[in-house]
Scaffold this active site. Structure first.
Site, PDB file in Angstrom:
ATOM      1  N   PHE A 110       0.618  -0.961   0.013  1.00  0.00           N
ATOM      2  CA  PHE A 110       0.070  -0.170   0.164  1.00  0.00           C
ATOM      3  C   PHE A 110       0.755   1.299   0.007  1.00  0.00           C
ATOM      4  CE2 PHE A 110      -0.575   2.811   3.684  1.00  0.00           C
ATOM      5  CZ  PHE A 110       0.329   2.316   4.678  1.00  0.00           C
ATOM      6  N   LYS A 111       2.094   1.116   0.237  1.00  0.00           N
ATOM      7  CA  LYS A 111       3.188   2.183   0.279  1.00  0.00           C
ATOM      8  C   LYS A 111       3.085   3.081  -1.287  1.00  0.00           C
ATOM      9  CE  LYS A 111       4.762   1.655   4.714  1.00  0.00           C
ATOM     10  NZ  LYS A 111       3.973   0.364   4.875  1.00  0.00           N
ATOM     11  N   ASP A 112       2.794   2.504  -2.071  1.00  0.00           N
ATOM     12  CA  ASP A 112       2.646   2.789  -3.475  1.00  0.00           C
ATOM     13  C   ASP A 112       1.506   3.846  -3.658  1.00  0.00           C
ATOM     14  OD1 ASP A 112       4.964   1.206  -4.458  1.00  0.00           O
ATOM     15  OD2 ASP A 112       3.465  -0.403  -4.838  1.00  0.00           O
TER      16      ASP A 112
ATOM     17  N   LEU B 218       3.791   6.846  -2.290  1.00  0.00           N
ATOM     18  CA  LEU B 218       4.806   7.032  -2.883  1.00  0.00           C
ATOM     19  C   LEU B 218       4.950   7.106  -4.188  1.00  0.00           C
ATOM     20  CD1 LEU B 218       6.938   4.994  -0.112  1.00  0.00           C
ATOM     21  CD2 LEU B 218       7.400   7.492  -0.784  1.00  0.00           C
TER      22      LEU B 218
END
Ligand SMILES: *Cc1c(COP(=O)(O)O)cnc(C)c1O
Length: 492
Positions: free
Chosen positions: A109-111, A114
């Site tokens: 989920f960091k995408d 980011l």
């Protein structure tokens, strides 16, 4: 809309200044001066693309960006790096909804944040006439690192250094990072855990001598960690989007309450859900799911935050955290935006490792419900959900699913619930497959990948295909004390 430091209400910045700086002075975090209300109806939102929903959320916070600037950032982020047009699809399964936040370049989920942060940062640099190159310093428990590397690799005017705990990330996570291309990237394994990596990075941000030194070399630091408002705010969008989608799909009526359940580490993801609630999305409970590093569960139960305990490495490594940085933003909010009171508590945390909030403040946290899952419970949840439905979830999502099941058993609450699905099972193949059957213990990592694809009937994501035969390009190790040297030698 401006942003103010949680530790000093005189330190006020524009959105673009906050994005560039990352961390406020004296280790404060920037927060919006107030949480804005959505100015379009759910009805309208329910007909919108992910990109348009994201715009209608972010425009209320990043008010010093022009419409063109912000839309450009959004369009450059949420494009075909994602393997689905929906960007964040909702999957209905076992009486709840999994909000799949792992369809971006690095399958976690960091995408979601980011992939947009580099664009927000470059735009912010231009708006503020910054001439230095930006150096992103990042501590990662596994997922932020690769997502930040993917976002910033080869972005002109930036360099990025990522520190991860040696032995504290999955084999696939490590391979993803150490195979990163791009002259402007550096990846270092540190001889310490995530909290030590994060503390080391925070120290460098706060070190005036070091900042002066790199300034003379034409650089300035910024942060891609979830303390940056350029990460927090884009995450609010998918909670708004998921509610709008539930309405659009006739799963709920406009105005119905939902719960959200979030596997939590640094408290960024669940805080974004709380912002969405405060913007007008009808969210009842925010269920905060922890692994055995259950410092947040204890906090919501007792009102005391106490990090003095054994740090555990678990099968949900991206949540192996004892200092949840973003919780400070919630503390600041429930202290009535009182920077002085918040600073006192955070100073106690820094010196004694704990603090206790007042009953008044605790009463304001009623919307939150905390629980945790052990490693065995996490594995059991993966196996049982697979047996029952064929749907395979990763270990972090399984922590949330397990806690959600405990919550419904305890409370009888049947409110429809969105579970944040934070990583693809392919990112944690070994833990996921051995949860399903212990016979997989002896298998090779990539044989497990093939088997997972077969069992779950899901195509192997590109992010995994790419690392299969990639060369190791980063082979750096350092001690916690050697982090500064690792950075300055890279910049020389
Ligand atoms: C980072 C991460 C989390 C924790 O999110 P926070 O915003 O730090 O609470 C959970 N699951 C996965 C897969 C992650 O990468």
């Amino acid at each position: 809309m401006n942003f103010v430091s949680t530790r000093n209400d005189k330190e006020v910045v524009t959105a673009s200044q906050g994005i560039l700086k990352g961390l406020a002075d004296n280790s404060g975090l920037y927060v919006p001066q107030e949480i804005p209300r959505l100015d379009v109806s759910i009805e309208e939102l329910s007909k919108m693309s992910y990109q348009d929903v994201a715009y209608n959320v972010m425009k209320l916070y990043f008010t010093d960006f022009t419409e063109d600037e912000l839309r450009n950032c959004i369009n450059n982020a949420y494009d075909d790096k994602f393997d689905t047009k929906e960007i964040a699809p909702l999957v209905s399964c076992d009486k709840s909804y999994f909000l799949e936040l792992f369809h971006g370049a690095t399958i976690a989920f960091k995408d979601m944040a980011l992939s947009i942060l580099p664009h927000l940062m470059i735009t912010s640099a231009r708006k503020n006439n910054v001439e230095n190159d930006i150096v992103i310093l990042t501590a990662t428990s596994g997922d932020t690192g690769k997502a930040a590397l993917a976002g910033f690799a080869n972005v002109k005017g930036t360099k990025i250094v990522v520190f991860y705990p040696d032995g504290g990330v999955s084999r696939i996570q490590e391979l993803q990072m150490v195979t990163t291309k791009g002259d402007n990237t550096k990846v270092v394994a540190i001889d310490g855990n995530f909290d030590e990596a994060q503390t080391g990075v925070k120290k460098m941000f706060a070190d005036t001598n070091l900042n002066e030194k790199i300034g003379k070399m034409g650089y300035q630091f910024s942060s891609a960690n979830s303390i940056n408002i350029g990460r927090l705010i884009p995450q609010v969008a998918y909670y708004v989007y998921s509610y709008a989608k539930l309405v659009d799909n006739n799963e709920i009526s406009n105005g119905d309450l939902i719960n959200v359940c979030v596997p939590t580490g640094n408290f960024g993801n669940i805080l974004a859900a709380y912002y969405a609630k405060n913007m007008g999305i009808p969210i009842a409970k925010l269920i905060c799911a922890s692994n055995e590093n259950k410092v947040l569960y204890d906090f919501f139960k007792t009102g005391t935050y106490d990090k003095n305990r054994e740090f555990k490495l678990t099968n949900s490594p991206s949540m192996d955290i004892l200092i949840s940085s973003n919780l400070e933003r919630l503390i600041h909010m429930c202290a009535g935006f009182d920077a002085k009171k918040n600073s006192e508590l955070m100073n106690q945390l820094a010196t004694t490792g704990k603090y206790e909030i007042t009953d008044d403040m605790k009463a304001k946290l009623d919307d939150f419900y905390g629980d945790f899952a052990t490693e065995e419970e996490t594995a059991k949840t993966i196996r049982e959900l697979y047996d029952k439905t064929g749907y395979i979830i990763d270990t972090h999502t399984a922590v949330a699913k397990c806690v959600y099941d405990k919550y419904t058993a305890k409370t009888g609450d049947t409110t429809k619930t969105v579970i944040a699905s934070t990583a693809s099972p392919f990112k944690f193949t070994r833990s996921v497959m051995t949860a399903i059957d212990s016979k997989y213990d002896s298998w090779d990592d990539f044989d497990l990948v093939d088997e997972l694809s077969k069992l779950g009937n899901v195509e192997i994501p590109n992010a995994i295909k790419e690392i299969r035969d990639a060369n190791i390009l980063h082979d750096n190790k350092c001690s916690v004390d050697g982090m500064e040297e690792a950075v300055t030698s890279f910049l020389k």
